[in-house]
Design an enzyme around this catalytic site. Structure first.
Site, PDB file in Angstrom:
ATOM      1  N   ASP A  97     -21.239  62.880  54.120  1.00  0.00           N
ATOM      2  CA  ASP A  97     -20.793  64.391  54.573  1.00  0.00           C
ATOM      3  C   ASP A  97     -19.429  63.710  55.504  1.00  0.00           C
ATOM      4  O   ASP A  97     -19.133  64.768  56.274  1.00  0.00           O
ATOM      5  CB  ASP A  97     -21.926  65.031  55.291  1.00  0.00           C
ATOM      6  CG  ASP A  97     -22.323  64.230  56.563  1.00  0.00           C
ATOM      7  OD1 ASP A  97     -21.959  63.245  56.867  1.00  0.00           O
ATOM      8  OD2 ASP A  97     -23.334  64.927  57.016  1.00  0.00           O
ATOM      9  N   GLU A 143     -22.121  64.370  63.381  1.00  0.00           N
ATOM     10  CA  GLU A 143     -22.366  65.276  62.308  1.00  0.00           C
ATOM     11  C   GLU A 143     -21.238  66.379  62.131  1.00  0.00           C
ATOM     12  O   GLU A 143     -20.493  66.688  63.084  1.00  0.00           O
ATOM     13  CB  GLU A 143     -23.792  65.625  62.073  1.00  0.00           C
ATOM     14  CG  GLU A 143     -24.886  64.814  62.390  1.00  0.00           C
ATOM     15  CD  GLU A 143     -25.181  63.930  61.242  1.00  0.00           C
ATOM     16  OE1 GLU A 143     -24.513  63.771  60.406  1.00  0.00           O
ATOM     17  OE2 GLU A 143     -26.392  63.666  61.106  1.00  0.00           O
ATOM     18  N   HIS A 154     -19.280  62.013  58.343  1.00  0.00           N
ATOM     19  CA  HIS A 154     -19.676  61.692  59.696  1.00  0.00           C
ATOM     20  C   HIS A 154     -19.355  60.306  60.150  1.00  0.00           C
ATOM     21  O   HIS A 154     -19.660  59.645  59.326  1.00  0.00           O
ATOM     22  CB  HIS A 154     -20.973  62.102  59.978  1.00  0.00           C
ATOM     23  CG  HIS A 154     -22.163  61.236  59.729  1.00  0.00           C
ATOM     24  ND1 HIS A 154     -22.865  61.645  58.439  1.00  0.00           N
ATOM     25  CD2 HIS A 154     -22.547  60.186  60.115  1.00  0.00           C
ATOM     26  CE1 HIS A 154     -23.741  60.544  58.584  1.00  0.00           C
ATOM     27  NE2 HIS A 154     -23.669  59.422  59.422  1.00  0.00           N
ATOM     28  N   ASP A 206     -24.289  53.921  68.243  1.00  0.00           N
ATOM     29  CA  ASP A 206     -25.464  54.869  68.288  1.00  0.00           C
ATOM     30  C   ASP A 206     -26.768  54.156  68.110  1.00  0.00           C
ATOM     31  O   ASP A 206     -26.862  52.917  68.091  1.00  0.00           O
ATOM     32  CB  ASP A 206     -25.199  55.720  67.012  1.00  0.00           C
ATOM     33  CG  ASP A 206     -24.992  55.006  65.704  1.00  0.00           C
ATOM     34  OD1 ASP A 206     -25.402  53.930  65.525  1.00  0.00           O
ATOM     35  OD2 ASP A 206     -24.172  55.832  64.910  1.00  0.00           O
TER      36      ASP A 206
END
EC number: 3.5.99.6
Length: 266
Positions: free
Chosen positions: A141, A148, A143, A72
């Site tokens: 979380d 996400e 990801h 990314d």
């Protein structure tokens, strides 16, 4: 799925680096048939990069015939910015090994047409057939890359809006100022990761314990994109002791016994 339960971050980095080196050397890459390696950024893989550099300097591995694709990149952050993932990769890895610059693939978060950039990135991955090994980390979380919560498990490389939680977590790299953290990023998709021959995710710290539980003991759920590893034929999760705190004792015991041989001499 393989789960490699280790003591601490240093052991996680060492095991991961050793695994990558073993995979590259067993592959016997050439210019015509390179080993294709997917790479992450962030704090978690730093130990792995340190060990890879040390193993390269010791003559145990060459990256001359390795092609890399990064997971990314932030959108709108100048390439030369100290916290761009382009800068991160050169500072922490590429500048210290013998990988040719033409073998390095990084998403361009400043491309005039980001959708075209993402399509071209996917096409370039496909031109090599597949990624042989994709290393990654995981967010609090759950990801992976910047996929996400509620990301499609069939998603490909695309632009994503970063959650407030992700931006707060990443603000530590921007002097603690959330307003300086970009709101968007380009990221490989969950489907892109699942296409890799092998996916290795590094999980460290108690803050990641719930994500690890979701990955190993939970159901496949787009709210925890790490759970997609359950769909992969060759997934490896390398974790430290604090990150296993939400797992059942018998789960950790089971994998510790299974992997006893692979963790020797760490």
């Amino acid at each position: 799925m393989r789960l490699i339960p280790l003591k601490d971050t240093a052991q996680v980095g060492k095991w991961a680096a050793r695994h990558i080196v073993q995979r590259i050397n067993a592959f016997k890459p050439t210019a015509e048939r390179p080993f294709v390696l997917g790479l992450p950024t962030g704090g978690t893989p730093l130990e792995a990069y340190k060990h890879l550099i040390a193993m390269h300097k010791a003559g145990e591995v060459s990256f001359k015939h390795v092609v890399t694709f990064n997971m990314d990149e932030y959108v709108g952050l100048p390439q030369e910015h100290p916290e761009s993932y382009h800068t991160f990769m050169y500072r922490n890895f590429f500048d210290h090994v013998d990988i040719p610059s033409e073998n390095i693939n990084l998403l361009n978060g400043n491309a005039p047409d980001v959708d075209a950039e993402c399509r071209q990135y996917e096409a370039k991955i496909k031109s090599y057939g597949k990624i042989n090994l994709f290393m990654g980390g995981v967010g609090i979380d759950g990801h992976i890359a910047f996929n996400e919560p509620a990301s499609s498990l069939a998603s490909r490389t695309r632009i994503k809006t970063l959650t407030e939680d992700t931006r707060i977590a990443n603000s530590r790299f921007f002097g603690g100022d959330v307003s300086l953290v970009p709101k968007f990023a380009l990221t490989v998709g969950v489907g892109t990761l699942l296409d890799a021959e092998e996916v290795m995710i590094l999980v460290t710290g108690h803050a990641k314990a719930q994500a690890l539980e979701a990955a190993v003991e939970g159901n496949i759920n787009h709210m925890w994109t790490i759970s997609c590893l359950q769909l992969h034929a060759k997934a490896v999760v390398v974790c430290d002791e604090p990150s296993t705190m939400e797992l059942k004792v018998k789960t950790v015991k089971y994998f510790r016994e299974l992997e006893a041989e692979s963790v020797k001499s760490l």
